[in-house]
Design a protein around this motif. Structure first.
Motif, PDB file in Angstrom:
ATOM      1  N   SER A  73     -19.912  -7.306   2.070  1.00  0.00           N
ATOM      2  CA  SER A  73     -21.231  -7.157   2.686  1.00  0.00           C
ATOM      3  C   SER A  73     -21.309  -5.780   3.331  1.00  0.00           C
ATOM      4  O   SER A  73     -20.940  -5.586   4.485  1.00  0.00           O
ATOM      5  N   VAL A  74     -21.768  -4.793   2.568  1.00  0.00           N
ATOM      6  CA  VAL A  74     -21.803  -3.399   3.001  1.00  0.00           C
ATOM      7  C   VAL A  74     -22.815  -3.199   4.132  1.00  0.00           C
ATOM      8  O   VAL A  74     -22.541  -2.565   5.143  1.00  0.00           O
ATOM      9  N   SER A  75     -24.006  -3.746   3.966  1.00  0.00           N
ATOM     10  CA  SER A  75     -25.049  -3.716   4.988  1.00  0.00           C
ATOM     11  C   SER A  75     -25.564  -5.143   5.094  1.00  0.00           C
ATOM     12  O   SER A  75     -26.409  -5.565   4.319  1.00  0.00           O
ATOM     13  N   PRO A  76     -25.013  -5.934   6.036  1.00  0.00           N
ATOM     14  CA  PRO A  76     -25.301  -7.365   6.082  1.00  0.00           C
ATOM     15  C   PRO A  76     -26.752  -7.684   6.439  1.00  0.00           C
ATOM     16  O   PRO A  76     -27.453  -6.860   7.023  1.00  0.00           O
ATOM     17  N   PRO A  77     -27.178  -8.903   6.087  1.00  0.00           N
ATOM     18  CA  PRO A  77     -28.545  -9.301   6.408  1.00  0.00           C
ATOM     19  C   PRO A  77     -28.752  -9.381   7.916  1.00  0.00           C
ATOM     20  O   PRO A  77     -27.799  -9.595   8.677  1.00  0.00           O
ATOM     21  N   HIS A  78     -29.983  -9.203   8.332  1.00  0.00           N
ATOM     22  CA  HIS A  78     -30.357  -9.287   9.744  1.00  0.00           C
ATOM     23  C   HIS A  78     -31.787  -9.781   9.808  1.00  0.00           C
ATOM     24  O   HIS A  78     -32.605  -9.420   8.952  1.00  0.00           O
ATOM     25  N   ALA A  79     -32.091 -10.589  10.827  1.00  0.00           N
ATOM     26  CA  ALA A  79     -33.438 -11.163  10.942  1.00  0.00           C
ATOM     27  C   ALA A  79     -34.516 -10.084  11.005  1.00  0.00           C
ATOM     28  O   ALA A  79     -35.638 -10.295  10.559  1.00  0.00           O
ATOM     29  N   GLY A  80     -34.184  -8.909  11.528  1.00  0.00           N
ATOM     30  CA  GLY A  80     -35.172  -7.844  11.656  1.00  0.00           C
ATOM     31  C   GLY A  80     -35.309  -6.955  10.430  1.00  0.00           C
ATOM     32  O   GLY A  80     -36.113  -6.033  10.429  1.00  0.00           O
ATOM     33  N   LEU A  81     -34.528  -7.235   9.395  1.00  0.00           N
ATOM     34  CA  LEU A  81     -34.552  -6.415   8.178  1.00  0.00           C
ATOM     35  C   LEU A  81     -34.783  -7.299   6.956  1.00  0.00           C
ATOM     36  O   LEU A  81     -34.376  -8.456   6.945  1.00  0.00           O
ATOM     37  N   ARG A  82     -35.391  -6.740   5.925  1.00  0.00           N
ATOM     38  CA  ARG A  82     -35.634  -7.507   4.704  1.00  0.00           C
ATOM     39  C   ARG A  82     -34.565  -7.283   3.648  1.00  0.00           C
ATOM     40  O   ARG A  82     -34.448  -8.054   2.706  1.00  0.00           O
TER      41      ARG A  82
END
Length: 197
Positions: free
Chosen positions: A109-118
């Protein structure tokens, strides 16, 4: 806690209240409701709604509960949508790695998911002979961009197989089953960008 801005005497909104206010305003706009319409639906005064959206006040739990009911969300869902801004730098040591040893698949997971990002970035590695099939996407219409870094990868979507060599890319929206297969005699390594609809 609210602090007055230096020299202005105007209190600065709490960062969480500011994000929450912006999200509440966004939800109201998505529904096409005026403050008056939302007040009628929720039983919360126009004044309170307006001040909450501008982060002039911190909405009470009772007010949030009424708004969550109107918007069809749990309070946990609403608050997760206004989590702190994501950390801009994700160090290599902090990138979670998961392995499916049975299939020969490694996922970083290079740039993991986040609630503030799509979007998110994932590095995938498929061992020689590895073949992964997914019966459906986690979210219908999920946007994916695949860039092969090393080796050869075959991606099948919409019953069409795409053979990708090092440097090639594929972009698609996923509605149904997909398949990722190492198509060469060496490991396939690729970068996958995922964007939620």
């Amino acid at each position: 806690m609210r602090n007055a801005s230096e020299g202005s005497g105007v209190p600065e909104p709490d960062p969480v209240d500011a994000r929450l206010g912006a999200r509440l305003a966004e939800l109201r706009a998505q529904h096409g409701w005026s403050l008056g319409e939302l007040a009628d639906r929720s039983g919360v005064s126009r004044s309170t709604l307006s001040r909450a959206e501008r982060a002039e006040i911190s909405p009470t739990a009772a007010v949030l509960n009424r708004l969550c009911h109107v918007y069809g969300r749990t309070m946990s869902q609403l608050l997760s949508e206004v989590e702190a801004e994501p950390t801009p730098v994700v160090r290599a040591a902090d990138q979670a790695v998961w392995q499916d040893r049975a299939s020969g698949f490694v996922r970083r997971s290079v740039s993991p998911p986040h609630a503030g990002l799509r979007g998110e970035l994932v590095e995938g590695r498929l061992a020689v002979g590895a073949d992964l099939a997914y019966d459906r996407p986690p979210v219908a219409g999920l946007e994916q961009h695949i860039w092969v870094l090393e080796g050869a990868l075959e991606v099948t979507a919409e019953q069409t197989a795409h053979r990708l060599e090092s440097g090639d890319s594929l972009r698609m929206r996923v509605w149904g089953p997909t398949r990722f297969r190492c198509a060469g005699e060496t490991e396939a390594r690729y970068l996958l960008a995922v964007v939620r609809p």
